[in-house]
Scaffold this active site. Structure first.
Site, mmCIF file in Angstrom:
data_model
loop_
_atom_site.group_PDB
_atom_site.id
_atom_site.type_symbol
_atom_site.label_atom_id
_atom_site.label_comp_id
_atom_site.label_asym_id
_atom_site.label_seq_id
_atom_site.Cartn_x
_atom_site.Cartn_y
_atom_site.Cartn_z
ATOM 1 N N CYS A 194 -38.564 -9.020 -15.244
ATOM 2 C CA CYS A 194 -38.964 -7.955 -14.320
ATOM 3 C C CYS A 194 -38.275 -6.650 -14.682
ATOM 4 O O CYS A 194 -37.046 -6.579 -14.755
ATOM 5 C CB CYS A 194 -38.609 -8.360 -12.891
ATOM 6 S SG CYS A 194 -38.944 -7.066 -11.671
ATOM 7 N N CYS A 223 -5.163 -16.995 -13.352
ATOM 8 C CA CYS A 223 -3.755 -17.320 -13.574
ATOM 9 C C CYS A 223 -3.580 -17.585 -15.069
ATOM 10 O O CYS A 223 -4.032 -18.617 -15.583
ATOM 11 C CB CYS A 223 -3.384 -18.546 -12.744
ATOM 12 S SG CYS A 223 -1.650 -18.999 -12.835
#
Length: 309
Positions: free
Chosen positions: A8, A282
């Site tokens: 699209c 982390c």
């Protein structure tokens, strides 16, 4: 000028209109049968919903544009992107300058390594481009809640060319890294909390893969989490990390690895700052190298200065 079909065209047009260096993005129909069609007829005339992208070559290269393009499509999906199905939603790259083909081929070759399935993106000279109806132009600007199958926000993330940061050989990696760096990046070990080099460092700059030098994180996204390891709310670009399920130590976690080097970096958790997306990357200090903002230009990272505070 380059012509990109990515499903699209509403989302593709809006995405590229936000990419730095793009001068204009226009929705239209390309490479079907004949030079006349419209939105109601494209499924009969074989045209693809396509966006004409005009860009400033002094600010962005064709390769960078194509890396943006591959970021927002599934290149292995034939005649389908997002929820849209049909030949008008096929993916394609259509060029008007034959010199562009070498760059297009280069990107295809690099991207093929990322997928097990065959890439089915068309690459062909532009036969014709028919501008779409006015109501399709800037559709998502006029209709902010309109349908879109891609994440427009990714347009503001820098494109990082993986080919600039090749992975060394196994022998070279062993010679380059310290014994501790090797154990963490290559053997998936974890360094000690609160006694590593970056856990409490917040200077401006970027953090790169200790193995390849590929940029991974920015100081702009670093925060104090209290865990004892460097913590980031996001990578510097969504393209530069890979994720893997980790069931070690009788836990189920999401491991984070670097793209080019395939280095073990750490793990990502969902207990990060809510106002920054809610994620906490982390990361082991031994997996990354800090490049101060003042040194980025000299070390070849000047193109990422806007990504650093």
């Amino acid at each position: 000028m380059i012509y990109l079909a990515g499903g699209c065209f509403w989302g593709v047009e809006e995405y590229f209109s936000q990419v730095d260096g793009v001068l204009d993005a226009v929705s239209g129909y390309a490479n079907g049968r004949g030079d006349t069609t419209n939105y109601q007829l494209i499924h009969q005339t074989g045209h693809a919903e396509t966006v004409e992208v005009a860009y400033d070559t002094n600010r962005i290269s064709l390769k960078e544009l194509l890396l943006h393009f591959f970021r927002i499509i599934d290149p292995t999906s034939l005649n389908k992107q997002g929820n849209d199905r049909g030949s008008q939603y096929r993916t394609g790259i259509y060029y008007t300058d034959k010199a562009d083909l070498a760059i297009i081929d280069e990107v295809f070759k690099e991207k093929a390594k990322d997928y097990k399935k065959k890439i089915v993106v068309e690459k062909a000279p532009l036969k014709h481009f028919i501008k779409a109806e006015d109501y399709h132009q800037d559709y998502l600007k006029k209709n902010p809640n309109g349908y879109c199958h891609i994440d427009i926000n990714q347009a503001t993330y820098p494109v990082i060319d993986e080919s600039k940061y090749p992975k060394p050989s196994a022998t070279e990696i062993k010679e380059k890294l310290s014994a501790d760096e090797y154990r963490v990046t290559q053997k998936n070990e974890t360094e000690k909390a609160f006694s590593n080099r970056y856990w409490d460092s917040f200077d401006a700059g970027i953090y790169v893969d200790v193995v390849t030098g590929e940029p991974l994180f920015s100081s702009k996204d670093k925060f104090e989490s209290g865990c004892g390891w460097p913590s980031f709310s996001r990578p510097i670009s969504p393209d530069v990390v890979r994720y893997k399920e980790d069931k070690s130590f009788n836990m189920t976690r999401t491991e984070v690895r670097s793209r080019s080097g395939n280095s073990h970096l750490g793990h990502v958790f969902t207990d990060g700052p809510k106002d920054q997306g809610g994620l906490r990357y982390c990361i082991n200090s031994l997996s990354i190298t800090f490049i101060p903002k003042a040194d980025m230009e000299a070390k070849g990272y000047g193109y990422l200065l806007s990504s650093v505070e």
